[in-house]
Design an enzyme around this catalytic site. Structure first.
Site, PDB file in Angstrom:
ATOM      1  N   GLU A  97      42.320  39.683  52.863  1.00 10.89           N
ATOM      2  CA  GLU A  97      43.100  40.001  51.436  1.00 10.89           C
ATOM      3  C   GLU A  97      42.351  41.209  51.028  1.00 10.89           C
ATOM      4  OE1 GLU A  97      43.279  37.891  47.405  1.00 10.89           O
ATOM      5  OE2 GLU A  97      43.958  36.453  48.807  1.00 10.89           O
TER       6      GLU A  97
ATOM      7  N   ASP B 220      39.955  38.417  37.028  1.00 12.26           N
ATOM      8  CA  ASP B 220      38.991  38.362  37.640  1.00 12.26           C
ATOM      9  C   ASP B 220      37.729  38.045  36.671  1.00 12.26           C
ATOM     10  OD1 ASP B 220      39.751  38.619  40.077  1.00 12.26           O
ATOM     11  OD2 ASP B 220      40.379  40.855  39.701  1.00 12.26           O
TER      12      ASP B 220
END
Lengths: 415, 270
Positions: B50, B61
């Site tokens: 990824e 995040d």
């Protein structure tokens, strides 16, 4: 575009939460259920007479509504002799329009059975308002504020802490409002079962832009009635500053369906558009997605957010409410930048002509009124959203105008 | 052309194990080392890679990935870097997908991004802040180019939401194991098994679990109920902490091997 051909900003019936191509929900899936819950609670509350009555009572007995409409004749002389009226949101409890939204959302928080609110803040006005509403309703409160802004607005940090809120300086990214929103979102996604995100402006994922607008629409409703009663007619033009755009949407909402009323939003031109140090989304931004909504965003060719700049922390934001994006595209509202210097001239002018120290944010709207008045002349009638008071900005203003803040040992002014 | 997502999951299943998916942001720690480290991951047993598209406002995040994308952006990483990275990884035989917040794709141009990614050999895109309701043009563009679309489900998703998400997804479904942001955690959320079970009841697509997996032991635990295990922050943290390039490679290879053993139901070797 002629004002008479305006298209009122209505939601597309097929796409709730959208304003033309703008708005929507661009959020992690984990927040979808919380936004659905908020949406349902909001729609149930606004048709519940008991909710409206409780909010109206708080507005009357706590905020101090209705806020006055002040004729500003001496300031008007600087505006080409036009008649100027100020909608005095600066006289609300906590010193700005922000209290309108936080009381509504705090009541919704209680209605949803949540015990904690979080908020982002730039200038600190929304953080103070959120901390205030949380104290009033017995909610736990955490405020995220960019480290840079905690320095610019130290007094407001102290106010929030006095009110019992936890203030968390945000040290990532550009350390300003946009990063405070990122951190608040990260908190929310982690604690959503007991926490409501008390978003402070008409941005963010649906239903926030609509919900925040709803709680600020009282500004426009009152102002329209007051103008008819005191000035005898609708204004020719309404001026408001636009950061995220909540005071502007609030006052504009009272006049959107009056085609004779020109609506003007003033963004932060900072040090000048040509310097790149500004927050003028409509001059240099492009449609994009930021903080959960599609809107105009200051971004580079790769879609990375470009840092904004303004002497006014409350206007220092690279995005803008999605309804403003739509009102811009439809031509119903005209948006223009006002530079730091022009705003500070208007700030000084209001201080000395009316005995009112405005927030520097609101000074951008005052600068707009000067431009409008010079265009309209003595027959003109202008309504200005005086969204906040300038107590928080005294230090910044003193520095700008070269006023010495120190005093001599015996306490007298050294000059 | 590397094998596609369906094939990668099918191969893992035929071996009686879950697939291992490893993440790194493009341009981190620099474009060249990123490719080198991801190739190391694949050699050590990672099945799907990824490639993160660094974004200025990564609100899903945690601190490790924020620090990494910040570093990558300051070094000048752009969308082109991401596409070049996918191309290099494809040339090295890896099955690559991109993970990106929505604005950079919209800015690049939805059709143009789909074209360039497909041409570079990428197999799909994970879009953590794009919901199916807003994805009309994206669904059209990815369908046209045969790219897989990976949307997310979360512990708070209702069954009705899961139905909507899986209907728009292809390749696999990303199950966010916990209510929170990315980051290595001591324990994988107890919400994950129930979420995976609910999702698998509503789709035949593979379901991979991400957020919080950082060790072979945790990978083994997740592999017992999910079709895939996604690891990102743990790799990023090792690289942030490594004293030099060789140390980073060594740490990444070791973690990848540990995780690869985990998805095979084995205790860590060595």
């Amino acid at each position: 575009m002629a004002a008479t051909t305006h298209t009122p900003a209505k939601h597309d019936e097929d796409l709730p939460g959208h304003y033309g191509p703008y708005g929507g929900r661009f959020v992690p899936e984990a927040l979808t259920s919380a936004l659905d819950e908020l949406d349902a609670a909001f729609r149930a509350a606004i048709v519940d007479p008991a909710f409206a009555a409780e909010l109206a009572e708080l507005e009357r007995t706590y905020t101090g509504r209705p806020s006055p409409l002040t004729p500003a004749a001496r300031f008007g002389e600087l505006c080409g002799g036009a008649r100027v009226y100020l909608k005095r949101e600066d006289l609300n409890h906590t010193g700005s329009h922000k209290i309108n939204n936080v009381l509504g959302q705090a009541l919704l928080t209680r209605r949803m059975g949540k015990s904690r609110v979080i908020a982002e803040t730039g200038a600190g006005q929304h953080g103070v308002a959120a901390a205030t509403a949380a104290a009033l309703l017995g909610l736990e409160c955490t405020v995220y504020m960019g480290e840079e802004d905690t320095r610019r607005q130290a007094l407001n940090v102290a106010r929030m802490r006095l009110l019992g809120a936890e203030v968390i300086p945000v040290t990532v990214g550009s350390r300003t409002l946009k990063d405070a929103i990122n951190e608040a979102m990260r908190d929310w996604v982690t604690t959503v079962d007991r926490t409501h995100y008390l978003l402070g402006t008409v941005t963010g994922p649906a239903p926030f832009p609509e919900l925040v607008r709803h709680f600020h629409s009282v500004i426009g409703r009152e102002a329209r009635e007051q103008m008819l009663a005191d000035a005898g007619r609708l204004p020719d033009a309404v001026a408001a500053c636009v950061g995220g755009g909540s005071n502007a949407i609030g006052i504009f909402s009272g006049f959107l369906d009056d085609p004779s009323v020109r609506l003007h939003g003033y963004e932060a031109g900072g040090e000048g558009i040509e310097t790149g140090r500004h927050a003028s989304r409509f001059s240099t931004g492009a449609p994009g997605v930021l903080h959960g909504a599609r809107t105009y965003v200051m971004q580079d060719e790769w879609g990375q957010t470009v840092p904004s700049h303004s002497i006014s922390a409350g206007l220092d934001y690279p995005g803008v409410g999605p309804e403003h994006a739509w009102l811009h595209d439809t031509g119903r509202v005209a948006y223009e930048p006002v530079n730091d210097a022009e705003a500070m001239d208007a700030f000084a002018a209001l201080c000395r002509t009316e005995g009112i120290i405005p927030a520097i944010e609101s000074a951008h709207a005052l600068a707009g009124a000067i431009r409008l008045g010079r265009e309209l002349g003595p027959a003109g009638l202008i309504l200005v959203s005086l969204s906040g008071r300038g107590d928080k900005d005294v230090e910044t203003a003193a520095r700008w105008f070269g006023i010495d803040l120190s005093t001599s040992p015996d306490g007298t002014d050294p000059r | 052309m590397s094998r596609g997502l369906a094939e990668a999951f099918a191969d893992a299943r035929s071996e009686g194990r879950a697939a291992l998916i490893g993440y790194l942001p493009a341009g981190f720690p620099d474009p060249e080392q990123c490719v080198e480290l991801v190739v190391d991951m694949v050699a050590a047993g990672v099945d799907i890679v990824e490639v993160g598209l660094p974004y200025s406002d990564p609100l899903m995040d945690g601190p490790d990935i924020q620090a990494a994308v910040d570093q990558a952006l300051r070094a000048g990483t752009t969308t082109e870097t991401v596409l070049d990275t996918v191309g290099a990884l494809t040339d090295a035989g890896a099955t690559a997908v991109v993970m990106s917040y929505w604005n950079p794709i919209e800015r690049y141009g939805v059709e143009r991004f789909a074209d360039r990614l497909a041409d570079a050999g990428g197999h799909g895109v994970i879009t953590p802040d794009l919901t199916p309701e807003e994805a009309g043009p994206w669904i059209a563009a990815t369908t046209r180019r045969g790219l897989d679309r990976v949307f997310l489900v979360a512990p708070s998703s209702t069954d009705e939401r899961i139905r909507t998400v899986v209907a728009a997804s292809s390749g696999f479904v990303y199950a966010a194991s916990t209510m929170g942001v990315t980051g290595a955690r001591a324990a994988v959320s107890s919400a994950a098994p129930a979420l995976v079970a609910r999702t698998k009841a509503l789709t035949g697509l593979p379901v991979a679990v991400g957020l919080g997996v950082s060790s072979g032991e945790q990978a083994r635990e997740v592999a017992a109920y999910a079709d895939g295990v996604i690891v990102g922050s743990a790799f990023v943290r090792l690289i942030l902490q490594a004293s030099d390039r060789a140390a980073a490679r060594d740490a990444v290879r070791r973690l990848a091997a540990d995780l690869a053993a985990g998805v095979r139901g084995n205790r860590a070797c060595g």
